[in-house]
Design a protein around this motif. Structure first.
Motif, PDB file in Angstrom:
ATOM      1  N   VAL A  78     -27.814  63.450  34.906  1.00  0.00           N
ATOM      2  CA  VAL A  78     -27.816  62.427  33.687  1.00  0.00           C
ATOM      3  C   VAL A  78     -26.652  62.074  32.890  1.00  0.00           C
ATOM      4  O   VAL A  78     -26.065  63.058  32.299  1.00  0.00           O
ATOM      5  CB  VAL A  78     -29.062  62.631  32.663  1.00  0.00           C
ATOM      6  N   ARG A  79     -26.210  61.031  32.468  1.00  0.00           N
ATOM      7  CA  ARG A  79     -25.582  60.778  31.297  1.00  0.00           C
ATOM      8  C   ARG A  79     -26.048  59.434  30.743  1.00  0.00           C
ATOM      9  O   ARG A  79     -26.957  58.796  30.901  1.00  0.00           O
ATOM     10  CB  ARG A  79     -24.174  60.156  31.920  1.00  0.00           C
ATOM     11  N   THR A  80     -25.646  59.404  29.175  1.00  0.00           N
ATOM     12  CA  THR A  80     -26.269  58.549  28.327  1.00  0.00           C
ATOM     13  C   THR A  80     -25.129  57.545  27.840  1.00  0.00           C
ATOM     14  O   THR A  80     -23.772  57.787  28.009  1.00  0.00           O
ATOM     15  CB  THR A  80     -26.777  59.365  27.087  1.00  0.00           C
ATOM     16  N   ARG A  81     -25.576  56.351  27.426  1.00  0.00           N
ATOM     17  CA  ARG A  81     -24.691  55.329  27.079  1.00  0.00           C
ATOM     18  C   ARG A  81     -25.488  54.850  25.495  1.00  0.00           C
ATOM     19  O   ARG A  81     -26.636  54.164  25.726  1.00  0.00           O
ATOM     20  CB  ARG A  81     -24.468  54.342  27.783  1.00  0.00           C
ATOM     21  N   LEU A  82     -24.646  54.591  24.635  1.00  0.00           N
ATOM     22  CA  LEU A  82     -25.251  54.024  23.321  1.00  0.00           C
ATOM     23  C   LEU A  82     -24.606  52.772  23.028  1.00  0.00           C
ATOM     24  O   LEU A  82     -23.356  52.681  22.831  1.00  0.00           O
ATOM     25  CB  LEU A  82     -25.225  54.946  22.410  1.00  0.00           C
ATOM     26  N   VAL A  83     -25.285  51.797  23.073  1.00  0.00           N
ATOM     27  CA  VAL A  83     -24.613  50.339  22.649  1.00  0.00           C
ATOM     28  C   VAL A  83     -25.500  49.846  21.233  1.00  0.00           C
ATOM     29  O   VAL A  83     -26.710  49.545  21.412  1.00  0.00           O
ATOM     30  CB  VAL A  83     -25.014  49.417  23.752  1.00  0.00           C
ATOM     31  N   PHE A  84     -24.802  49.438  20.394  1.00  0.00           N
ATOM     32  CA  PHE A  84     -25.209  48.631  19.146  1.00  0.00           C
ATOM     33  C   PHE A  84     -24.900  47.114  19.446  1.00  0.00           C
ATOM     34  O   PHE A  84     -23.484  46.733  19.585  1.00  0.00           O
ATOM     35  CB  PHE A  84     -24.675  49.105  18.051  1.00  0.00           C
ATOM     36  N   GLY A  85     -25.942  46.089  19.200  1.00  0.00           N
ATOM     37  CA  GLY A  85     -25.490  44.656  19.550  1.00  0.00           C
ATOM     38  C   GLY A  85     -26.689  44.085  19.388  1.00  0.00           C
ATOM     39  O   GLY A  85     -28.096  44.339  18.990  1.00  0.00           O
ATOM     40  N   LYS A  86     -26.596  42.736  19.609  1.00  0.00           N
ATOM     41  CA  LYS A  86     -27.786  41.484  19.419  1.00  0.00           C
ATOM     42  C   LYS A  86     -28.112  41.299  20.838  1.00  0.00           C
ATOM     43  O   LYS A  86     -29.334  40.546  20.930  1.00  0.00           O
ATOM     44  CB  LYS A  86     -27.160  40.344  18.526  1.00  0.00           C
ATOM     45  N   ASP A  87     -27.421  41.437  21.953  1.00  0.00           N
ATOM     46  CA  ASP A  87     -27.734  40.743  23.130  1.00  0.00           C
ATOM     47  C   ASP A  87     -28.157  41.950  24.114  1.00  0.00           C
ATOM     48  O   ASP A  87     -27.239  42.649  24.918  1.00  0.00           O
ATOM     49  CB  ASP A  87     -26.657  40.146  23.812  1.00  0.00           C
ATOM     50  N   ARG A  88     -29.322  42.080  24.191  1.00  0.00           N
ATOM     51  CA  ARG A  88     -29.899  43.451  25.074  1.00  0.00           C
ATOM     52  C   ARG A  88     -29.819  43.185  26.715  1.00  0.00           C
ATOM     53  O   ARG A  88     -29.067  44.150  27.448  1.00  0.00           O
ATOM     54  CB  ARG A  88     -31.313  43.631  25.143  1.00  0.00           C
ATOM     55  N   ALA A  89     -29.864  41.974  27.033  1.00  0.00           N
ATOM     56  CA  ALA A  89     -29.647  41.654  28.653  1.00  0.00           C
ATOM     57  C   ALA A  89     -28.299  41.701  28.777  1.00  0.00           C
ATOM     58  O   ALA A  89     -27.664  42.328  29.903  1.00  0.00           O
ATOM     59  CB  ALA A  89     -29.927  40.315  28.800  1.00  0.00           C
ATOM     60  N   ALA A  90     -27.097  41.410  28.132  1.00  0.00           N
ATOM     61  CA  ALA A  90     -25.678  41.455  28.289  1.00  0.00           C
ATOM     62  C   ALA A  90     -25.227  42.835  28.172  1.00  0.00           C
ATOM     63  O   ALA A  90     -24.310  43.241  29.020  1.00  0.00           O
ATOM     64  CB  ALA A  90     -25.122  40.673  27.056  1.00  0.00           C
TER      65      ALA A  90
END
Length: 235
Positions: free
Chosen positions: A73-85
């Protein structure tokens, strides 16, 4: 990579993942993506400074469940407004071959596999096998005949795919086929999916209606309660 699956979660309060799904996916390399949806005027940097530590802790807790089941397992964290992108970008960067659209489930006994108008592909059987646990009773290979396509072509697609899966070691007794004719491809899949416990399918082409109604995988998960494994096309 061919055995990597993306598991996207909506933060800060993700829907819980079923122990059944975690166990079934434990043979794969798993990328847990946390997407933190931001209001329109919120800067990403300030949101990460304010919420990043708690969000990462949430992701780590989910990742630990996969690790306990034996997954890499590895994790990625994204803050933003476009989930699909965010999903598209992380899936490409991590080399993911499939994406899980999770839904609550207590067991997976019947799997629906909608098939495209081709019978030559390699990646889909890998992910069918992932969900083919000991309790699997039925895998239905399904095709919707629409437009100018003839029913005979649809019958060929499902029958040739069934033969290939049997050659790959699938139990012939668990493999069923179903062909229906209809003008609404997505609606037919939604209708039939309601009778099953999970759906494994190739990623459909994006349409304008996805922005209004959501993707087909999201609609299956939302309307039927079935988890969906969405496999990148290799045909």
């Amino acid at each position: 990579m061919a055995d990597t699956i993306l598991v996207p979660l909506e933060l800060p309060d993700p829907e819980p993942l079923s122990p059944v799904l975690i166990e079934d996916l434990s043979s794969l390399s798993v990328v847990v993506l946390g997407h933190y949806d931001l209001p329109e005027q919120t800067p990403v940097r300030s949101a990460r400074e304010q919420f990043g530590e708690a969000a990462q802790a949430t992701l780590d807790a989910v990742a630990e469940r996969f690790v306990d089941a034996g997954a890499s397992v590895r994790t990625r964290l994204v803050f933003g407004k476009d989930r699909a992108a965010a999903i598209r970008q992380v899936a490409a960067e991590e080399g993911c071959a499939a994406e899980l659209d999770p839904a609550p489930t207590e067991g997976i006994a019947r799997i629906l596999v909608p098939l495209p108008d081709v019978a030559e592909f390699d990646r889909l059987p890998r992910f069918i096998r992932v969900l083919s646990e000991d309790s699997i009773q039925e895998i239905t290979l399904f095709h919707v005949v629409e437009g100018a396509e003839r029913r005979e072509r649809g019958e060929t697609v499902v029958s040739e795919t069934r033969e290939r899966l049997i050659e790959d070691g699938f139990d012939a007794g668990s493999l069923d086929t179903l062909v229906v004719e209809g003008d609404g491809h997505d609606e037919e899949i939604l209708r039939i999916a309601a009778e099953y416990d999970a759906v494994v399918m190739y990623e459909p082409e994006s349409t304008l209606s996805d922005r209004v109604f959501g993707t087909l995988a999201d609609r299956i998960a939302d309307e039927t309660g079935d988890p969906v494994i969405l496999v990148n096309r290799d045909y």
